[in-house]
Write an enzyme that holds these catalytic residues in place. Structure first.
Site, PDB file in Angstrom:
ATOM      1  N   GLY A  38       0.874  -1.212  -0.070  1.00 50.71           N
ATOM      2  CA  GLY A  38       0.077  -0.100  -0.044  1.00 50.71           C
ATOM      3  C   GLY A  38       0.973   1.245  -0.267  1.00 50.71           C
ATOM      4  O   GLY A  38       0.486   2.426  -0.158  1.00 50.71           O
ATOM      5  N   LYS A  50      -6.079  10.736   6.908  1.00 46.80           N
ATOM      6  CA  LYS A  50      -7.800  11.119   6.870  1.00 46.80           C
ATOM      7  C   LYS A  50      -8.243  10.381   7.938  1.00 46.80           C
ATOM      8  O   LYS A  50      -9.505  10.884   8.389  1.00 46.80           O
ATOM      9  CB  LYS A  50      -8.445  10.773   5.442  1.00 46.80           C
ATOM     10  CG  LYS A  50      -8.373  11.605   4.527  1.00 46.80           C
ATOM     11  CD  LYS A  50      -6.899  12.085   3.920  1.00 46.80           C
ATOM     12  CE  LYS A  50      -6.157  13.172   4.336  1.00 46.80           C
ATOM     13  NZ  LYS A  50      -5.002  13.503   3.702  1.00 46.80           N
ATOM     14  N   GLY A 179       4.355  25.201   5.798  1.00 49.50           N
ATOM     15  CA  GLY A 179       2.846  25.316   5.785  1.00 49.50           C
ATOM     16  C   GLY A 179       2.513  24.733   4.321  1.00 49.50           C
ATOM     17  O   GLY A 179       1.244  25.345   4.032  1.00 49.50           O
ATOM     18  N   GLY A 180       2.689  23.613   4.136  1.00 47.80           N
ATOM     19  CA  GLY A 180       2.098  22.960   2.771  1.00 47.80           C
ATOM     20  C   GLY A 180       0.874  21.903   3.252  1.00 47.80           C
ATOM     21  O   GLY A 180       0.606  22.283   4.388  1.00 47.80           O
ATOM     22  N   GLU A 201       6.268  28.977   8.009  1.00 51.97           N
ATOM     23  CA  GLU A 201       6.464  28.789   6.578  1.00 51.97           C
ATOM     24  C   GLU A 201       7.346  29.659   5.890  1.00 51.97           C
ATOM     25  O   GLU A 201       7.104  30.916   6.119  1.00 51.97           O
ATOM     26  CB  GLU A 201       4.911  29.047   5.793  1.00 51.97           C
ATOM     27  CG  GLU A 201       4.928  29.122   4.120  1.00 51.97           C
ATOM     28  CD  GLU A 201       5.422  27.922   3.482  1.00 51.97           C
ATOM     29  OE1 GLU A 201       5.308  26.653   3.894  1.00 51.97           O
ATOM     30  OE2 GLU A 201       6.248  28.055   2.593  1.00 51.97           O
ATOM     31  N   ALA A 263       7.793  19.503   7.763  1.00 47.21           N
ATOM     32  CA  ALA A 263       6.963  18.973   6.669  1.00 47.21           C
ATOM     33  C   ALA A 263       7.367  19.918   5.580  1.00 47.21           C
ATOM     34  O   ALA A 263       6.456  20.767   5.166  1.00 47.21           O
ATOM     35  CB  ALA A 263       5.590  19.237   6.919  1.00 47.21           C
ATOM     36  N   ASP A 305       5.649   8.774  -7.179  1.00 52.12           N
ATOM     37  CA  ASP A 305       6.480   9.774  -6.402  1.00 52.12           C
ATOM     38  C   ASP A 305       7.934   9.477  -7.089  1.00 52.12           C
ATOM     39  O   ASP A 305       8.795  10.583  -7.071  1.00 52.12           O
ATOM     40  CB  ASP A 305       6.292   9.384  -5.008  1.00 52.12           C
ATOM     41  CG  ASP A 305       5.349  10.085  -4.248  1.00 52.12           C
ATOM     42  OD1 ASP A 305       4.256  10.710  -4.916  1.00 52.12           O
ATOM     43  OD2 ASP A 305       5.312   9.879  -3.035  1.00 52.12           O
ATOM     44  N   HIS A 435     -31.120  20.631  -5.632  1.00 55.15           N
ATOM     45  CA  HIS A 435     -31.161  21.471  -4.500  1.00 55.15           C
ATOM     46  C   HIS A 435     -31.782  21.168  -3.364  1.00 55.15           C
ATOM     47  O   HIS A 435     -32.879  20.609  -3.623  1.00 55.15           O
ATOM     48  CB  HIS A 435     -32.095  23.130  -5.124  1.00 55.15           C
ATOM     49  CG  HIS A 435     -32.371  23.871  -4.293  1.00 55.15           C
ATOM     50  ND1 HIS A 435     -31.218  24.753  -4.076  1.00 55.15           N
ATOM     51  CD2 HIS A 435     -33.426  24.213  -3.375  1.00 55.15           C
ATOM     52  CE1 HIS A 435     -31.885  25.761  -2.883  1.00 55.15           C
ATOM     53  NE2 HIS A 435     -32.973  25.377  -2.425  1.00 55.15           N
TER      54      HIS A 435
HETATM   55  P1  NAD Z   1       4.406  20.613   0.350  1.00 54.78           P
HETATM   56  O1  NAD Z   1       5.346  20.904  -1.069  1.00 54.78           O
HETATM   57  O2  NAD Z   1       3.031  20.760   0.251  1.00 54.78           O
HETATM   58  O3  NAD Z   1       4.821  21.654   1.312  1.00 54.78           O
HETATM   59  C1  NAD Z   1       6.291  22.012   1.935  1.00 54.78           C
HETATM   60  C2  NAD Z   1       6.011  23.353   2.277  1.00 54.78           C
HETATM   61  O4  NAD Z   1       7.264  23.926   3.199  1.00 54.78           O
HETATM   62  C3  NAD Z   1       6.084  24.587   1.400  1.00 54.78           C
HETATM   63  O5  NAD Z   1       4.996  25.504   1.407  1.00 54.78           O
HETATM   64  C4  NAD Z   1       7.520  25.212   1.372  1.00 54.78           C
HETATM   65  O6  NAD Z   1       7.281  26.441   0.915  1.00 54.78           O
HETATM   66  C5  NAD Z   1       7.669  24.999   2.967  1.00 54.78           C
HETATM   67  N1  NAD Z   1       9.369  24.984   3.175  1.00 54.78           N
HETATM   68  C6  NAD Z   1      10.063  24.494   2.367  1.00 54.78           C
HETATM   69  N2  NAD Z   1      11.312  24.628   3.227  1.00 54.78           N
HETATM   70  C7  NAD Z   1      10.873  25.184   4.323  1.00 54.78           C
HETATM   71  C8  NAD Z   1      11.860  25.553   5.374  1.00 54.78           C
HETATM   72  N3  NAD Z   1      13.211  25.541   5.455  1.00 54.78           N
HETATM   73  N4  NAD Z   1      11.093  26.471   6.401  1.00 54.78           N
HETATM   74  C9  NAD Z   1       9.890  26.585   6.244  1.00 54.78           C
HETATM   75  N5  NAD Z   1       9.067  26.231   5.281  1.00 54.78           N
HETATM   76  C10 NAD Z   1       9.697  25.524   4.247  1.00 54.78           C
HETATM   77  O7  NAD Z   1       5.136  19.431   0.805  1.00 54.78           O
HETATM   78  P2  NAD Z   1       4.572  18.359   2.211  1.00 54.78           P
HETATM   79  O8  NAD Z   1       3.375  19.322   2.736  1.00 54.78           O
HETATM   80  O9  NAD Z   1       5.725  18.168   3.187  1.00 54.78           O
HETATM   81  O10 NAD Z   1       3.911  17.282   1.459  1.00 54.78           O
HETATM   82  C11 NAD Z   1       4.840  16.295   0.766  1.00 54.78           C
HETATM   83  C12 NAD Z   1       4.185  15.795  -0.408  1.00 54.78           C
HETATM   84  O11 NAD Z   1       3.183  14.925  -0.070  1.00 54.78           O
HETATM   85  C13 NAD Z   1       3.573  17.174  -1.210  1.00 54.78           C
HETATM   86  O12 NAD Z   1       3.919  17.042  -2.781  1.00 54.78           O
HETATM   87  C14 NAD Z   1       2.178  16.593  -1.049  1.00 54.78           C
HETATM   88  O13 NAD Z   1       1.444  17.033  -2.418  1.00 54.78           O
HETATM   89  C15 NAD Z   1       1.754  15.289  -0.889  1.00 54.78           C
HETATM   90  N6  NAD Z   1       0.741  15.085   0.054  1.00 54.78           N
HETATM   91  C16 NAD Z   1      -0.485  15.230  -0.362  1.00 54.78           C
HETATM   92  C17 NAD Z   1      -1.626  15.202   0.479  1.00 54.78           C
HETATM   93  C18 NAD Z   1      -2.972  15.347  -0.190  1.00 54.78           C
HETATM   94  O14 NAD Z   1      -2.973  15.285  -1.384  1.00 54.78           O
HETATM   95  N7  NAD Z   1      -3.828  15.896   0.440  1.00 54.78           N
HETATM   96  C19 NAD Z   1      -1.320  15.048   1.922  1.00 54.78           C
HETATM   97  C20 NAD Z   1      -0.017  14.937   2.206  1.00 54.78           C
HETATM   98  C21 NAD Z   1       0.874  15.028   1.489  1.00 54.78           C
END
Ligand code: NAD
Length: 460
Positions: A38, A50, A179-180, A201, A263, A305, A435
């Site tokens: 998985g 989730k 803050g991603g 972030e 993250a 990935d 609706h």
């Molecule tokens: P992300 O790319 O979404 O966010 C990383 C964030 O960290 C960015 O906003 C970036 O600007 C910031 N950043 C980078 N270096 C930094 C630093 N030194 N200090 C402060 N901020 C910094 O990556 P993620 O949140 O780690 O997720 C990893 C991957 O997993 C992503 O590509 C994401 O798409 C995937 N993911 C997807 C989902 C979903 O689809 N719901 C959920 C979790 C993860």
């Protein structure tokens, strides 16, 4: 020596989907997985996150019960039970995927798969190694969390999303670097159960890949649920001491936290011996592929990935379709990646597809943006979920719908419908939406993109 038409390395969403699709196309298929079936999504990503988000969603609903005319008394989180529920969900789906592979006749090998030239695949397992032969290979080896060299993960205080999903107890405080998507989702989990969460972030706003209004709205809404965020801030160091850490920012601020979740993205991985053995061309850490998902090695494809395109499970599913078809002698190419929807499961949720407003501006496209909000939608208000907005981006020159961005309670469930609008020039009035439904906000924003919404007042 066992020989197969297709050998897939990696059992995540990309790998298991490719294996099943090849089997459905009548190929003999083996799948090699060195860890849990998985992959990241099922074991340490999408599904466990989730499950925890669903628990805290219930918690928040229960806390707001009085707004709905209900008297529930005190409602408390039981972290241990939340964890065991999450683990049971993961376990169930893991069995499900294993069962599906078996039902489709895919031979599963447990161990590390190392691919060499001429279709040789060595499987290094716990009990020794064996070799199998493949006419075609699909590499679906995934990714790992990116580590910051000056303060690497220690698995206890400085953690990745993997540990953050399974902490033994709720920490008193957590600084989240990044803050991603992961940063914002995990912040929602921990803040709801009483942890003091601060997101740092580096770029100008939360979720910086989305349009600026999304980050601004999310900053405000996350603050309402107790999440502090600091954008445009660089972390210069993390010092672990006395059961916690001090997080230093370039501005001079020092934040204290029991846990530091890093993250800042994920990095593609592929076995070093496979890269060397096949002489695979890389693009950064990712395996370089063309539109057909062919690598630089003959008869070897790569997806998910490991190719660093979307880092999304559903991106991997799409790539699995193309690679499986090609490995079985068809001639398929990946469609444009901007049509892969993005979904963030925060409170409120964020979802988008197509081109953003800023991308259109970069491309020199003049746009007209239709907007509608959830606070005027009957069902959303009845659900006490009136926060958020839908924006439909229309090319002002030729009416083509370029993109849709949504923030709101259930927008991740609506983005697939929004996907169907991209590229269309149709006005939507003839499409009947039930609706009252939350999805009517999409219709309103779509109509507003043409200045014909019934419920959005005319613009001055
Ligand atoms: P992300 O790319 O979404 O966010 C990383 C964030 O960290 C960015 O906003 C970036 O600007 C910031 N950043 C980078 N270096 C930094 C630093 N030194 N200090 C402060 N901020 C910094 O990556 P993620 O949140 O780690 O997720 C990893 C991957 O997993 C992503 O590509 C994401 O798409 C995937 N993911 C997807 C989902 C979903 O689809 N719901 C959920 C979790 C993860």
């Amino acid at each position: 020596m066992a020989a197969f038409d297709v050998v897939v390395i990696g059992g995540g969403p990309g790998g298991y989907a490719a294996a099943i699709r090849c089997a459905q196309k009548k190929a003999s298929v083996a799948l090699v997985e060195k860890a849990d079936m998985g992959g990241t999504c099922l074991n340490t990503g999408c599904i466990p996150s989730k499950a925890l988000l669903a628990s805290v969603h219930f918690l928040t609903l229960a806390r707001h019960a009085s707004l709905m005319g209900l008297e529930l008394g005190e409602v408390k989180a039981n972290w241990g039970k939340m964890q065991s529920r999450k683990d049971a969900i993961v376990m169930g789906f893991r069995k499900g995927v294993t069962g599906l592979l078996q039902a489709n006749g895919v031979k599963v090998y447990e161990g590390r798969g190392i691919v060499g030239p001429g279709g040789k695949v060595k499987i290094a397992g716990i009990g020794g190694s064996e070799e199998i032969m493949a006419k075609k290979v699909i590499l679906a080896t995934g990714s790992v969390p990116i580590e910051i060299g000056s303060f690497p993960f220690d698995g206890r205080t400085i953690i990745s999303s993997t540990e953050a999903l399974s902490l033994d107890a709720i920490p008193a405080s957590m600084v989240i670097i990044g803050g991603g998507i992961i940063g914002c989702e995990m912040a929602c989990v921990y803040a709801a159960v009483g942890c003091k969460v601060t997101i740092v972030e580096a770029l100008d706003s939360l979720l910086p890949n989305e349009d600026a209004w999304v980050g601004a709205l999310m900053t405000k809404e996350l603050k309402k649920i107790g999440i502090d965020s600091m954008a445009g801030q660089k972390v210069t160091g993390v010092a672990v001491a006395g059961g916690g850490a001090k997080v230093s920012l370039a501005s001079g601020t020092v934040l204290d936290a029991e846990k530091v979740l890093v993250a800042v993205g994920r990095r593609a991985v592929c076995d070093k011996e496979t890269i060397e053995g096949l002489g695979l061309k890389l693009s950064g850490p990712a395996i370089a592929v063309n539109e057909k998902l062919e690598t630089s090695a003959p008869d070897v494809y790569a997806i998910g990935d490991a190719v660093g395109t979307t880092y999304l499970a559903h991106g991997a599913f799409m790539e699995a379709e193309v690679a499986a078809a090609n490995a079985c002698g068809e001639d398929e190419r990946m469609g444009p990646y901007y049509l892969v929807p993005r979904a963030v499961y925060t409170f409120p949720e964020v979802a988008s597809v197509g081109r953003s407003e800023k991308k259109c501006a970069e491309m020199g496209i003049e746009t007209y943006v239709g907007k509608a909000n959830f606070r005027t939608n009957g069902r959303s208000v009845a659900h006490n979920e009136g926060i958020g907005e839908v924006r439909v981006i229309r090319n002002a020159a030729d009416d083509e719908i370029m993109g849709v961005t949504m923030v709101g309670a259930t927008v991740t469930e609506m983005i697939a419908a929004a996907r169907a609008l991209i590229g269309s020039k149709e006005k939507i009035t003839e499409v009947c939406f039930p609706h009252p439904t939350v999805s009517e906000v999409l219709k309103e924003a779509w109509e507003d993109a043409f200045g014909i919404s019934l419920h959005v007042p005319p613009r001055k």
